[in-house]
Design a protein around this motif. Structure first.
Motif, PDB file in Angstrom:
ATOM      1  N   MET A  18       6.848  -9.088  -6.641  1.00 50.43           N
ATOM      2  CA  MET A  18       5.621  -8.648  -5.969  1.00 50.43           C
ATOM      3  C   MET A  18       5.314  -7.199  -6.301  1.00 50.43           C
ATOM      4  O   MET A  18       6.200  -6.430  -6.635  1.00 50.43           O
ATOM      5  N   PRO A  19       4.030  -6.825  -6.183  1.00 47.98           N
ATOM      6  CA  PRO A  19       3.692  -5.406  -6.265  1.00 47.98           C
ATOM      7  C   PRO A  19       4.143  -4.726  -4.984  1.00 47.98           C
ATOM      8  O   PRO A  19       4.258  -5.365  -3.937  1.00 47.98           O
ATOM      9  N   VAL A  20       4.405  -3.437  -5.070  1.00 47.74           N
ATOM     10  CA  VAL A  20       4.764  -2.639  -3.894  1.00 47.74           C
ATOM     11  C   VAL A  20       3.695  -1.571  -3.746  1.00 47.74           C
ATOM     12  O   VAL A  20       3.594  -0.675  -4.588  1.00 47.74           O
ATOM     13  N   ARG A  21       2.907  -1.689  -2.718  1.00 46.04           N
ATOM     14  CA  ARG A  21       1.768  -0.805  -2.478  1.00 46.04           C
ATOM     15  C   ARG A  21       0.814  -0.843  -3.665  1.00 46.04           C
ATOM     16  O   ARG A  21       0.825  -1.770  -4.451  1.00 46.04           O
ATOM     17  N   HIS A  22      -0.028   0.172  -3.786  1.00 46.51           N
ATOM     18  CA  HIS A  22      -0.961   0.257  -4.909  1.00 46.51           C
ATOM     19  C   HIS A  22      -0.458   1.253  -5.933  1.00 46.51           C
ATOM     20  O   HIS A  22      -1.227   1.806  -6.699  1.00 46.51           O
ATOM     21  N   SER A  23       0.834   1.470  -5.934  1.00 49.38           N
ATOM     22  CA  SER A  23       1.433   2.403  -6.882  1.00 49.38           C
ATOM     23  C   SER A  23       2.024   1.620  -8.047  1.00 49.38           C
ATOM     24  O   SER A  23       1.942   0.405  -8.095  1.00 49.38           O
ATOM     25  N   ALA A  24       2.603   2.329  -8.949  1.00 48.98           N
ATOM     26  CA  ALA A  24       3.224   1.688 -10.102  1.00 48.98           C
ATOM     27  C   ALA A  24       4.660   1.285  -9.753  1.00 48.98           C
ATOM     28  O   ALA A  24       5.618   1.684 -10.398  1.00 48.98           O
ATOM     29  N   LEU A  44       5.200 -21.497   1.143  1.00 50.21           N
ATOM     30  CA  LEU A  44       3.866 -21.093   1.602  1.00 50.21           C
ATOM     31  C   LEU A  44       3.497 -19.707   1.079  1.00 50.21           C
ATOM     32  O   LEU A  44       2.320 -19.360   1.027  1.00 50.21           O
ATOM     33  N   PHE A  45       4.498 -18.930   0.725  1.00 50.77           N
ATOM     34  CA  PHE A  45       4.287 -17.530   0.366  1.00 50.77           C
ATOM     35  C   PHE A  45       4.745 -17.175  -1.035  1.00 50.77           C
ATOM     36  O   PHE A  45       4.860 -15.998  -1.331  1.00 50.77           O
ATOM     37  N   GLU A  46       5.053 -18.145  -1.854  1.00 49.02           N
ATOM     38  CA  GLU A  46       5.565 -17.813  -3.175  1.00 49.02           C
ATOM     39  C   GLU A  46       4.810 -16.591  -3.680  1.00 49.02           C
ATOM     40  O   GLU A  46       3.594 -16.620  -3.815  1.00 49.02           O
ATOM     41  N   PRO A  47       5.518 -15.511  -3.896  1.00 48.75           N
ATOM     42  CA  PRO A  47       4.882 -14.210  -4.013  1.00 48.75           C
ATOM     43  C   PRO A  47       4.022 -13.974  -5.234  1.00 48.75           C
ATOM     44  O   PRO A  47       2.819 -13.831  -5.105  1.00 48.75           O
ATOM     45  N   GLY A  48       4.583 -13.900  -6.379  1.00 47.51           N
ATOM     46  CA  GLY A  48       3.810 -13.488  -7.530  1.00 47.51           C
ATOM     47  C   GLY A  48       3.891 -14.509  -8.636  1.00 47.51           C
ATOM     48  O   GLY A  48       4.389 -15.615  -8.447  1.00 47.51           O
ATOM     49  N   PRO A  49       3.418 -14.135  -9.788  1.00 53.09           N
ATOM     50  CA  PRO A  49       3.474 -15.061 -10.911  1.00 53.09           C
ATOM     51  C   PRO A  49       4.914 -15.275 -11.355  1.00 53.09           C
ATOM     52  O   PRO A  49       5.786 -14.442 -11.111  1.00 53.09           O
ATOM     53  N   ILE A  50       5.156 -16.383 -11.984  1.00 52.33           N
ATOM     54  CA  ILE A  50       6.468 -16.601 -12.585  1.00 52.33           C
ATOM     55  C   ILE A  50       6.534 -15.689 -13.808  1.00 52.33           C
ATOM     56  O   ILE A  50       5.556 -15.563 -14.553  1.00 52.33           O
TER      57      ILE A  50
END
Length: 187
Positions: free
Chosen positions: A42-48, A16-22
């Motif tokens: 996944m991204p972590v916050r809006h930082s790099a 249900l939550f598959e996070p990001g792109p492969i």
């Protein structure tokens, strides 16, 4: 049983939550570069910063642990079958670059190569590995990012957790409604 809902198996909740792109993760040790397929990122916050799961069962784990460097490459739909096939063999037994006919390009900041056939490549170093022992979760610092401007609208591919995939669908522009997060809507 609340209303129309039925119980969903706990061992499938990730679907249900598959996070990001492969993605393809490129690592390199003293001997050679390797590629692995990764669907837990996944991204972590809006930082790099990005995070991804790489466990001890992955051949790439040791190279990432020893060097603290990797490249995360984003394949598009045209590279999906190859991306899945890369995930079906171990870099301990196969030179994946050679077997799958992919082209390594020199990175600018890290030692692992970029993947020429992907529409974007992100050079990373390990920012935090405190969650690796318990969760196999690596927090990465983005050092440099590259995109093919002619493929900038390429659709990321997402694993649905059960061997099926989807691509990004219709783009819906609601930037004008994101007043609280307006800074994120600017290019």
């Amino acid at each position: 049983m609340p209303g129309r809902f039925v119980e969903y198996p706990l061992d499938r909740v990730h679907r249900l939550f598959e996070p990001g792109p492969i993605v393809l993760v490129s690592t390199a040790d003293d001997e050679r570069a390797n590629l692995m397929t990764n669907g837990f990122n996944m991204p972590v916050r809006h930082s790099a910063n990005l995070a991804l799961v790489i466990g001890r069962w992955d051949y790439s784990f040791t190279a990432l642990r020893e060097t603290g460097e990797c490249v995360i490459a984003l394949p598009d739909r045209g590279l999906l079958e190859t991306t899945v096939d890369i995930g079906n063999v171990s870099g301990a037994e196969v030179d994946k670059w050679d077997r799958f006919g992919l082209t390594p390009l020199p990175a600018e900041v890290v030692r692992p190569p970029l993947v020429s056939e992907c529409f974007a490549n992100v050079e990373c170093t390990v920012a935090d590995d405190r969650l690796v022992a318990d969760y196999d979760l690596w927090v990465l610092r983005v050092e440099k990012a590259w995109i093919d401007p002619e493929a900038a609208d390429a659709a990321e591919v997402h694993h649905r957790g059960d061997g099926t995939f989807s691509t990004n669908g219709e783009r819906i522009d609601l930037r004008n409604r994101m007043r609280k997060w307006e800074s994120l809507t600017r290019d």
